[in-house]
Design a protein around this motif. Sequence first.
Motif, mmCIF file in Angstrom:
data_model
loop_
_atom_site.group_PDB
_atom_site.id
_atom_site.type_symbol
_atom_site.label_atom_id
_atom_site.label_comp_id
_atom_site.label_asym_id
_atom_site.label_seq_id
_atom_site.Cartn_x
_atom_site.Cartn_y
_atom_site.Cartn_z
ATOM 1 N N GLU A 1 53.566 33.807 33.782
ATOM 2 C CA GLU A 1 52.093 34.120 33.577
ATOM 3 C C GLU A 1 51.783 35.666 33.881
ATOM 4 N N THR A 2 52.515 36.200 34.796
ATOM 5 C CA THR A 2 52.451 37.576 34.919
ATOM 6 C C THR A 2 52.829 38.467 33.733
ATOM 7 N N ILE A 3 53.963 38.126 33.497
ATOM 8 C CA ILE A 3 54.488 38.601 32.113
ATOM 9 C C ILE A 3 53.473 38.626 31.098
ATOM 10 N N SER A 4 52.817 37.426 30.837
ATOM 11 C CA SER A 4 52.101 37.133 29.904
ATOM 12 C C SER A 4 50.659 37.873 29.875
ATOM 13 N N MET A 5 50.197 37.765 31.191
ATOM 14 C CA MET A 5 48.966 38.716 31.391
ATOM 15 C C MET A 5 49.213 40.307 31.042
ATOM 16 N N SER A 6 50.163 40.589 31.578
ATOM 17 C CA SER A 6 50.625 42.130 31.308
ATOM 18 C C SER A 6 50.718 42.506 29.864
ATOM 19 N N ARG A 7 51.222 41.673 29.156
ATOM 20 C CA ARG A 7 51.408 41.981 27.649
ATOM 21 C C ARG A 7 49.806 41.978 27.064
ATOM 22 N N LEU A 8 49.393 40.705 27.475
ATOM 23 C CA LEU A 8 47.742 40.685 27.017
ATOM 24 C C LEU A 8 47.144 41.871 27.318
ATOM 25 N N ASP A 9 47.021 42.195 28.448
ATOM 26 C CA ASP A 9 46.376 43.516 29.023
ATOM 27 C C ASP A 9 46.791 44.741 27.921
ATOM 28 N N LYS B 1 43.961 46.812 25.676
ATOM 29 C CA LYS B 1 43.613 48.234 25.739
ATOM 30 C C LYS B 1 44.069 48.903 24.176
ATOM 31 N N GLU B 2 45.211 48.563 23.755
ATOM 32 C CA GLU B 2 45.474 49.170 22.553
ATOM 33 C C GLU B 2 44.252 48.926 21.474
ATOM 34 N N GLY C 1 43.192 34.823 26.551
ATOM 35 C CA GLY C 1 42.617 35.494 25.232
ATOM 36 C C GLY C 1 41.396 35.546 24.887
ATOM 37 N N MET C 2 40.528 34.602 25.067
ATOM 38 C CA MET C 2 39.006 34.594 24.955
ATOM 39 C C MET C 2 38.396 35.730 25.686
ATOM 40 N N ALA C 3 38.742 35.842 27.188
ATOM 41 C CA ALA C 3 38.144 36.597 27.908
ATOM 42 C C ALA C 3 38.531 38.032 27.456
ATOM 43 N N ALA C 4 39.522 38.197 27.146
ATOM 44 C CA ALA C 4 40.155 39.663 26.424
ATOM 45 C C ALA C 4 39.117 39.928 25.223
ATOM 46 N N ALA C 5 39.294 39.133 24.589
ATOM 47 C CA ALA C 5 38.327 39.171 23.117
ATOM 48 C C ALA C 5 36.915 39.408 23.573
#
Length: 326
Positions: free
Chosen positions: A253-261, A265-266, A294-298
């Motif tokens: 999950e940490t890896i997934s969150m890092s990639r989503l972050d 940012k991109e 994902g929804m929170a990021a969007a």
Amino acid sequence: MDIRDERRTAKDIEAVITSYNQGDMIIEAVHSLCEQTVLPSRIIIVDDGSTDKYSLDILNTIKADHAIPIPVVVIQQANSGVSTARNTGIRKSETPLVLVLDGDDKVKPSYIEQVCKLLHENPSMVAASSWMNTFGVLDSVICPGGGNVSKFLARNCCPATHILRREVWEKSGGYDESMRSGFEDWDFFLSMLETVPNAHIGIVPEPLIDYRTAPASSNVKSMSKRLELMRFIIRKHNQSYQAHIEDAILEIETISMSRLDGWEKEICHTLKEKQILSQASVDFIKSPSYGDGGMAAAVRIASNHQSTISALRTESRRSEKRTISD
């Protein structure tokens, strides 16, 4: 005086290089060992059934080169995969420590000295390596972290080029020779870590490996089978996954969150600079993933760039209408 005469040869380590149709790249690997500040006592090259005449000629040249300051043994076998080739070479070795090196890679001059120092100072360390500098297609620094068995459940944390304790290799059963599609080094590290109580793998925080990258490399190809190979590893090492299930899931999950972050940012940077988003980014904003952040990021992206997002949605609807009418 020749500089080779001033260097120490480590009597407790030999090097195993695996090769398959690698032309003169194997010479670079051998030379990188000959340039070590501390030399291995012997180099064992295992050719895994090369069919290319030039590659075979190179191996014959190496065998006949008396200028090489280290004894070299070349073993040729029928093509059986890198796991079998590594096991063959390690089995031939006679030292408590063995350096495993792929024939298309190289090590920096202080690799053996620095990595062996970790192993000499840490008896519970079953293997050790360093960060990597990639060359070829990609120029970058890769920083694996090593660790204990729980760290290795979510991902591989050690380069394939490493120095291992031969005794632990033997107790763990060596490389799984059935694995010919990739991830055999990850599986092997887990097997070693499961063999010795409180075992861990060390990493020198300096890029001492030169790792060759190419679009068609075996490492890149193995990623297309990642889920299949991970299923195999999870089932094979089921006891370790059961014992450390919480650590494994949280690390993934940490890896997934890092990639989503990073993706968030991109996208924000692209919108801020008023550049065109990729279709994947447009699709993500239009229909973000649910339950994984994902929804929170969007929502954060839309909040910061509301007008731009609205324009994107309008353009997306227009595009869909044009497609339907066409």
